[in-house]
Design an enzyme around this catalytic site. Sequence first.
Site, PDB file in Angstrom:
ATOM      1  N   GLY A 126       0.821  -1.225   0.000  1.00  0.00           N
ATOM      2  CA  GLY A 126       0.000   0.000   0.000  1.00  0.00           C
ATOM      3  C   GLY A 126       0.844   1.260   0.000  1.00  0.00           C
ATOM      4  O   GLY A 126       0.587   2.193   0.758  1.00  0.00           O
TER       5      GLY A 126
ATOM      6  N   ARG B 183       0.911   5.965  -1.758  1.00  0.00           N
ATOM      7  CA  ARG B 183       0.664   7.275  -1.134  1.00  0.00           C
ATOM      8  C   ARG B 183       0.690   7.119   0.399  1.00  0.00           C
ATOM      9  O   ARG B 183       0.910   6.028   0.913  1.00  0.00           O
ATOM     10  CB  ARG B 183      -0.689   7.812  -1.580  1.00  0.00           C
TER      11      ARG B 183
ATOM     12  N   ASN C 225       1.832  -2.415   5.403  1.00  0.00           N
ATOM     13  CA  ASN C 225       1.245  -1.088   5.627  1.00  0.00           C
ATOM     14  C   ASN C 225      -0.169  -0.946   5.066  1.00  0.00           C
ATOM     15  O   ASN C 225      -0.953  -0.167   5.602  1.00  0.00           O
ATOM     16  CB  ASN C 225       2.175  -0.037   4.986  1.00  0.00           C
TER      17      ASN C 225
ATOM     18  N   TYR D  59     -12.199  -2.080  12.118  1.00  0.00           N
ATOM     19  CA  TYR D  59     -10.812  -1.611  12.006  1.00  0.00           C
ATOM     20  C   TYR D  59     -10.012  -1.938  13.274  1.00  0.00           C
ATOM     21  O   TYR D  59      -8.902  -2.463  13.209  1.00  0.00           O
ATOM     22  CB  TYR D  59     -10.835  -0.102  11.751  1.00  0.00           C
TER      23      TYR D  59
ATOM     24  N   ALA E 272     -10.580  -4.209  15.478  1.00  0.00           N
ATOM     25  CA  ALA E 272     -10.391  -5.670  15.581  1.00  0.00           C
ATOM     26  C   ALA E 272      -9.154  -6.097  14.790  1.00  0.00           C
ATOM     27  O   ALA E 272      -8.324  -6.877  15.273  1.00  0.00           O
ATOM     28  CB  ALA E 272     -11.629  -6.404  15.056  1.00  0.00           C
TER      29      ALA E 272
ATOM     30  N   LYS F  51      -6.600  -4.230  13.848  1.00  0.00           N
ATOM     31  CA  LYS F  51      -5.348  -3.639  14.330  1.00  0.00           C
ATOM     32  C   LYS F  51      -4.900  -4.305  15.640  1.00  0.00           C
ATOM     33  O   LYS F  51      -3.703  -4.358  15.937  1.00  0.00           O
ATOM     34  CB  LYS F  51      -5.498  -2.124  14.473  1.00  0.00           C
TER      35      LYS F  51
ATOM     36  N   ILE G  91      -2.472  10.697  12.248  1.00  0.00           N
ATOM     37  CA  ILE G  91      -1.417  11.104  11.311  1.00  0.00           C
ATOM     38  C   ILE G  91      -2.075  11.781  10.113  1.00  0.00           C
ATOM     39  O   ILE G  91      -3.124  11.337   9.633  1.00  0.00           O
ATOM     40  CB  ILE G  91      -0.597   9.873  10.836  1.00  0.00           C
TER      41      ILE G  91
END
Length: 244
Positions: free
Chosen positions: A8, A11, A87, A152, A154, A156, A185
């Site tokens: 990924g 960008r 990533n 999300y 879960a 991570k 970020i």
Amino acid sequence: MATALITGSARGIGAAIALRLAKDGYNIALNDISEDMFEGNDIMDKIKAEGVECEKFICDVSDYAQVEQTVKAIKERFGSIEVLVNNAGITRDGLMARMSEEQYDMVVAVNQKSVFNMCKFVGSMMMRQRCGRIINLSSVAGVYGNPGQMNYSATKAAIIGMTKTVAKELGSRGITCNAVAPGFIKTPMTDKLTDAQKEAMINQVAMKRYGEVEEIAGVVSFLASPDASYVTGQVIEISGGLMM
Ligand code: NAP
């Protein structure tokens, strides 16, 4: 010359990590889900300007067979992979009561299964090499949970368990596996938030600002470096003091 694969990486945080690892002297294997992501995008030129080789490999990291083929193609092109940065990640947010099964399954496939796919195929190559660094992108949402992100958070949190498992399974072969857990970020992922959401987030951060993608890339660079040779199975939060 050693090679780093960053998933990924057209960008956002992935592109910043790729550029930083190029500055550190790695040849770079970029990856993203579609060719379009590289159009009008100068990441390959910036990496080549560092004097290293760079190639892009289009692949959906949630697809087991595509990952197997891609890892083979990278081995043919570069000979080896010394650093893997998992990533690639997506969000499909919504409160649990309104979250669809499709929203849940898609995030699990892209954020979590991809880490299994990549660690399996790149990990076996690293085992034969008897060296390697794997760095996984978790998130503060995986450590503390986050309303509207059951899917999300879960994935991570799962990445933290996967990181520790890989560290234990591959440690004796000279391979380290660590995770970084970014906070808020500045990327296209966080640009999507409303001003009110952004302000509420910043108020929780001790440093009262968003993190920059280069601040994630710097920690990944350390974890890939000889200075981190005895660091494994760890989760490093990069959140400006979000939770202490
Ligand atoms: P981003 O700007 O959305 O970049 C992620 C990249 O991954 C995109 O180019 C995306 O392509 C690609 N991708 C999506 N699905 C893919 C797939 N199936 N196969 C291959 N590539 C795929 O995200 P980011 O903000 O840089 O985040 C990078 C990582 O850091 C993610 O794992 C994220 O969860 C984590 N993180 C970010 C933050 C933050 O504040 N930004 C905080 C904590 C953790 P498309 O655009 O086509 O989907």
